[in-house]
Scaffold this motif. Structure first.
Motif, PDB file in Angstrom:
ATOM      1  N   ALA A  61      70.811 -32.218 -32.490  1.00  0.00           N
ATOM      2  CA  ALA A  61      70.021 -33.404 -33.063  1.00  0.00           C
ATOM      3  C   ALA A  61      70.814 -33.896 -34.314  1.00  0.00           C
ATOM      4  O   ALA A  61      71.221 -33.114 -35.259  1.00  0.00           O
ATOM      5  N   ASP A  62      70.798 -35.275 -34.524  1.00  0.00           N
ATOM      6  CA  ASP A  62      71.207 -36.029 -35.837  1.00  0.00           C
ATOM      7  C   ASP A  62      70.542 -36.442 -36.527  1.00  0.00           C
ATOM      8  O   ASP A  62      69.324 -37.122 -36.030  1.00  0.00           O
ATOM      9  N   PRO A  63      70.248 -36.579 -37.787  1.00  0.00           N
ATOM     10  CA  PRO A  63      69.488 -37.259 -38.695  1.00  0.00           C
ATOM     11  C   PRO A  63      69.400 -38.666 -38.400  1.00  0.00           C
ATOM     12  O   PRO A  63      70.351 -39.267 -38.251  1.00  0.00           O
ATOM     13  N   ALA A  64      68.134 -39.218 -38.313  1.00  0.00           N
ATOM     14  CA  ALA A  64      67.882 -40.654 -38.166  1.00  0.00           C
ATOM     15  C   ALA A  64      66.658 -41.028 -38.977  1.00  0.00           C
ATOM     16  O   ALA A  64      65.683 -41.136 -38.576  1.00  0.00           O
ATOM     17  N   GLY A  65      67.175 -41.243 -40.286  1.00  0.00           N
ATOM     18  CA  GLY A  65      66.089 -41.648 -41.389  1.00  0.00           C
ATOM     19  C   GLY A  65      65.076 -40.422 -41.504  1.00  0.00           C
ATOM     20  O   GLY A  65      65.602 -39.287 -41.943  1.00  0.00           O
TER      21      GLY A  65
ATOM     22  N   THR B 139      62.710 -36.743 -32.601  1.00  0.00           N
ATOM     23  CA  THR B 139      61.645 -35.571 -32.714  1.00  0.00           C
ATOM     24  C   THR B 139      61.426 -35.371 -34.477  1.00  0.00           C
ATOM     25  O   THR B 139      62.270 -35.811 -35.159  1.00  0.00           O
ATOM     26  N   ASP B 140      60.483 -35.075 -34.793  1.00  0.00           N
ATOM     27  CA  ASP B 140      60.120 -34.660 -36.238  1.00  0.00           C
ATOM     28  C   ASP B 140      60.446 -33.430 -36.823  1.00  0.00           C
ATOM     29  O   ASP B 140      60.183 -33.280 -38.077  1.00  0.00           O
ATOM     30  N   VAL B 141      61.409 -32.799 -36.272  1.00  0.00           N
ATOM     31  CA  VAL B 141      61.615 -31.552 -36.590  1.00  0.00           C
ATOM     32  C   VAL B 141      63.257 -31.535 -36.156  1.00  0.00           C
ATOM     33  O   VAL B 141      63.622 -32.000 -35.086  1.00  0.00           O
ATOM     34  N   GLN B 142      64.066 -30.687 -36.891  1.00  0.00           N
ATOM     35  CA  GLN B 142      65.609 -30.432 -36.445  1.00  0.00           C
ATOM     36  C   GLN B 142      65.489 -29.727 -34.984  1.00  0.00           C
ATOM     37  O   GLN B 142      64.799 -28.526 -35.228  1.00  0.00           O
TER      38      GLN B 142
END
Length: 287
Positions: free
Chosen positions: A236-240, A229-232
């Motif tokens: 969810a974990d950060p991926a770039g 996704t483009d939002v948190q």
């Protein structure tokens, strides 16, 4: 061709094999896999009549595994297979052919055919000068001098270089294509996937799963969806510059999509990952 029922092997207070039952059909490659100490080698040795079972029955090619006549229909390759280093492959294999009372002309034909298929050209040099891979090929040829219907191979490609390993694995499949029954153990699951028709996974002396690779993966495997996704969103974990959430079903994927929408964003990518045989093996065998 092989029928095993309620097989048990106890060494004192230790139970190495506990109530194992399976069948292997003619022309089938049956793989026995599991972590060290799972009972694979004990099972193979009982199949060959080298170790007496504590309980249960084994029938190989119509004979009880303890019947000496059974061994004429069987070829065995142990994981460690010392050879007579001073003998050449030809003399070594002729010696074993004589032990089986194989006609000399038939023996010569079988020996040359086996060594041809295994790509072993050095046939008159002392075996002691050979590499481990070359010695393994001689040992495999030895298992064929009596033209057995059933072959039992314990780690046939263990410790070999990739080229020799590929030759041994392909040769195993060719033996089954010729109508021989092959039972073998292997630690390398790639070999199992390459050659086996069916597999039994052993764990602590018991059969944890048996079937075709497709059946075992269907029953014990998992599918994971990695949703970007483009939002948190929650979990969810950060991926770039994106965020990744791992879920187990399409309903969960839709849940992530809805959460992203509520946060003012959207799903930008979905990637699917199915369990490999190694994943299944680790889960089922508890390795």
């Amino acid at each position: 061709m092989i029928s095993v029922r309620g097989l048990e092997k106890r060494y004192g207070s230790v139970t190495a094999v506990d109530g194992v039952s399976f069948d292997v059909e003619a022309g089938e490659v049956f793989g026995l896999v599991g972590p060290n100490g799972a009972g694979k080698t004990s099972t193979l040795k009982m199949l060959c009549g080298l170790v007496d079972p504590s309980a249960g029955t084994i029938e190989v090619n119509g004979f009880d595994a303890g019947d000496p006549e059974m061994r004429r229909a069987l070829g065995f390759l142990p994981e460690e297979s010392p050879l007579y280093d001073e003998m050449s492959p030809r003399s070594y294999l002729r010696f074993f052919a004589d032990l089986y009372d194989v006609d000399r002309a038939a023996a010569t034909e079988r020996i040359d055919a086996a060594l041809d298929r295994l790509d072993l050209d050095a046939r008159d040099r002392p075996v002691g000068d050979f590499s481990k891979g070359m010695k393994r090929k001689v040992a495999i040829a030895r298992s064929l001098v009596n033209d057995p219907d059933v072959l039992v191979y314990d780690e046939p490609a263990s410790g070999l270089d990739p080229i020799t390993t590929n030759t041994v694995v392909e040769f195993t499949r060719e033996l089954a294509d010729d109508g021989k029954t092959v039972v073998f153990s292997a630690h390398d699951l790639h070999h199992v996937e390459s050659v086996c028709d069916r597999v039994a996974i052993m764990r602590e002396g018991e059969l944890a799963a048996t079937g075709t690779l497709a059946d075992i993966q269907a029953e014990y495997g998992r599918v994971e969806y990695r949703v970007f996704t483009d939002v948190q969103v929650a979990d969810a974990d950060p991926a770039g510059d994106r965020y990744a959430t791992v879920v187990a079903s399409m309903d969960d994927v839709e849940g992530v999509r809805e959460a992203a929408r509520e946060a003012g964003g959207s799903v930008v990518d979905i990637r699917t990952r199915e369990s490999t045989l190694e994943d299944v093996f680790l889960d089922v065998a508890g390795a």
